[in-house]
Design an enzyme around this catalytic site. Structure first.
Site, PDB file in Angstrom:
ATOM      1  N   ARG A  76      39.307  19.788  47.217  1.00  0.00           N
ATOM      2  CA  ARG A  76      37.980  19.618  46.628  1.00  0.00           C
ATOM      3  C   ARG A  76      38.064  19.007  45.245  1.00  0.00           C
ATOM      4  NH1 ARG A  76      37.827  24.281  49.642  1.00  0.00           N
ATOM      5  NH2 ARG A  76      36.061  24.409  51.108  1.00  0.00           N
ATOM      6  N   HIS A 101      38.254  16.494  50.861  1.00  0.00           N
ATOM      7  CA  HIS A 101      39.150  15.777  51.787  1.00  0.00           C
ATOM      8  C   HIS A 101      38.793  14.305  51.952  1.00  0.00           C
ATOM      9  CE1 HIS A 101      41.173  19.442  52.510  1.00  0.00           C
ATOM     10  NE2 HIS A 101      40.457  19.903  53.511  1.00  0.00           N
ATOM     11  N   HIS A 175      46.353  18.427  58.123  1.00  0.00           N
ATOM     12  CA  HIS A 175      45.533  19.642  58.162  1.00  0.00           C
ATOM     13  C   HIS A 175      45.677  20.378  59.499  1.00  0.00           C
ATOM     14  CE1 HIS A 175      42.002  22.158  57.138  1.00  0.00           C
ATOM     15  NE2 HIS A 175      42.161  21.685  55.907  1.00  0.00           N
ATOM     16  N   SER A 176      46.891  20.432  60.013  1.00  0.00           N
ATOM     17  CA  SER A 176      47.123  21.207  61.242  1.00  0.00           C
ATOM     18  C   SER A 176      47.027  22.694  60.954  1.00  0.00           C
ATOM     19  CB  SER A 176      48.505  20.888  61.817  1.00  0.00           C
ATOM     20  OG  SER A 176      48.544  19.587  62.345  1.00  0.00           O
ATOM     21  N   TYR A 177      46.490  23.424  61.948  1.00  0.00           N
ATOM     22  CA  TYR A 177      46.410  24.884  61.885  1.00  0.00           C
ATOM     23  C   TYR A 177      47.516  25.444  62.779  1.00  0.00           C
ATOM     24  CZ  TYR A 177      41.582  24.603  60.029  1.00  0.00           C
ATOM     25  OH  TYR A 177      40.449  24.354  59.284  1.00  0.00           O
ATOM     26  N   ASP A 248      42.588  30.379  50.461  1.00  0.00           N
ATOM     27  CA  ASP A 248      42.200  28.968  50.457  1.00  0.00           C
ATOM     28  C   ASP A 248      42.652  28.413  49.110  1.00  0.00           C
ATOM     29  OD1 ASP A 248      41.178  26.533  51.150  1.00  0.00           O
ATOM     30  OD2 ASP A 248      39.089  27.163  51.268  1.00  0.00           O
ATOM     31  N   GLU A 309      48.972  22.907  53.648  1.00  0.00           N
ATOM     32  CA  GLU A 309      48.563  21.599  53.136  1.00  0.00           C
ATOM     33  C   GLU A 309      49.400  21.235  51.910  1.00  0.00           C
ATOM     34  OE1 GLU A 309      44.112  21.452  52.907  1.00  0.00           O
ATOM     35  OE2 GLU A 309      44.301  23.433  53.830  1.00  0.00           O
TER      36      GLU A 309
END
Length: 344
Positions: A76, A101, A175-177, A248, A309
């Site tokens: 952000r 992003h 941005h893979s989870y 986060d 990330e």
């Protein structure tokens, strides 16, 4: 080593590459999205360890950025603006008053030029794109190259390269989870995690850095020793609460030659180790996921996966003392993150 290319019904291309150890990775030219990383557990059962949607169309307007390449600036940017070389730049505001992003048309929405490759030792895809001057509000024309490479050491290597004709902010990530249980059978709360970091970036109620860099000591952010995530995710610490009962947050790595992150799942026996040339990482624990999102494995739930990330800090655009996201004109941007899969 092997790679296959498939044209999807919507015109996107899917590339699937595999090594000789049972790992198979699938990626799209749309957004450079990683849809599958299939790896064996300690019994040899091969399952997907990243979250993916049931339908490809769900990636088009994905608020979760599943598996996507992120840029020009991951994270952000406060007030969707910044000053550089005496000039003010206004960015796409797509997260309240802030830019997230890369804005409304970030790299996650590009159709990338894709060149698959394979040899006796590795296989993967080279993605390239051009980002024109003032795309998303950012200065400079930038050439981007991202390489996904899988080898027989069970290393998935992501190389990020860029060059700009003007000074500009840039910090790229994926941005893979991740969920090592396989096919998202369980939330990540029972995963064990270790991060080589003794400092984290404090956030305000809008998840924007306050400018403070805090010590991890005696907080849920101290993950220097392996910690089961259930405990910190259930903490009443104010920073955990404001992020929606989870992380986060940007962790600043200590100087170390070892892996910066280790993630382990007891039941499956899978281990993921992360080594990066980036100065830090946003750890996001899927706090906003819910059953309105249909995964390939079924409805999502809170903490269905976590993002690693690796990146510089967008807070550096407004505050001193943060890992810089500024790229000088004609200076090469070269960053590497290596994900190594194993079992125990």
């Amino acid at each position: 080593m092997e790679i296959k290319e498939k044209l999807l019904s919507n015109g996107w291309k899917k590339f699937t590459f595999s090594n000789n150890k049972g790992i198979t990775i699938s990626v799209l030219d749309y957004g450079g999205i990683i849809t599958e990383i299939n790896v064996p557990d300690h019994k040899g059962t091969i399952e997907n360890v990243v979250l993916s949607y049931k339908d490809y169309d769900s990636y088009i307007n994905d608020p979760n950025y599943f598996g996507a390449l992120i840029g020009r600036v991951a994270g952000r940017v406060e007030g969707a603006s910044f000053s550089l070389n005496g000039k003010e730049y206004t960015l796409d505001a797509n997260d309240g008053d802030n830019s997230l992003h890369g804005g409304k048309q970030g790299f996650n929405k590009k159709i990338w030029e894709a060149s698959p490759f394979q040899s006796s030792t590795d296989a993967g895809v080279v993605f390239t794109c051009e980002s024109p001057h003032l795309e998303g509000g950012y200065p400079g024309s930038v050439s981007i190259k991202v390489t996904y490479q899988l080898n027989d050491q069970n290393q998935f290597i992501v190389d990020y390269q860029a060059i700009s004709d003007q000074d500009t902010p840039i910090t790229l990530t994926n941005h893979s989870y991740f969920n090592l249980s396989g096919n998202a059978k369980r939330p990540i709360c029972d995963h064990k995690m270790k991060i080589a970091s003794d400092r984290f970036v404090e956030l305000d109620e809008h998840l924007i850095p306050t400018g403070n860099i805090n010590s991890n000591q005696d907080t849920p952010f101290d993950l220097r020793n392996e910690t089961t995530l259930k405990s910190p995710l259930g903490s009443d610490h104010s920073q955990i609460q404001l992020a929606g009962n989870g992380y986060d947050h940007y962790f600043i790595f200590k100087e170390t030659g070892e892996e910066q992150v280790t993630l382990r799942d007891e039941d499956s026996g899978r281990v993921l180790k992360v080594h990066t040339t980036q100065p830090g990482m946003v750890l996001y624990t899927g706090n906003g996921l819910g059953d309105e999102f249909q995964l390939a494995s079924g409805p999502a739930e809170k903490h269905s996966g976590l993002c690693l990330e690796t990146q510089a800090s967008p807070a550096s655009l407004h505050h001193d003392g943060f890992p810089s996201a500024l790229l000088k004109a004609a200076e090469p941007y070269n960053k590497r993150t290596t994900f190594t899969f194993d079992t125990f």
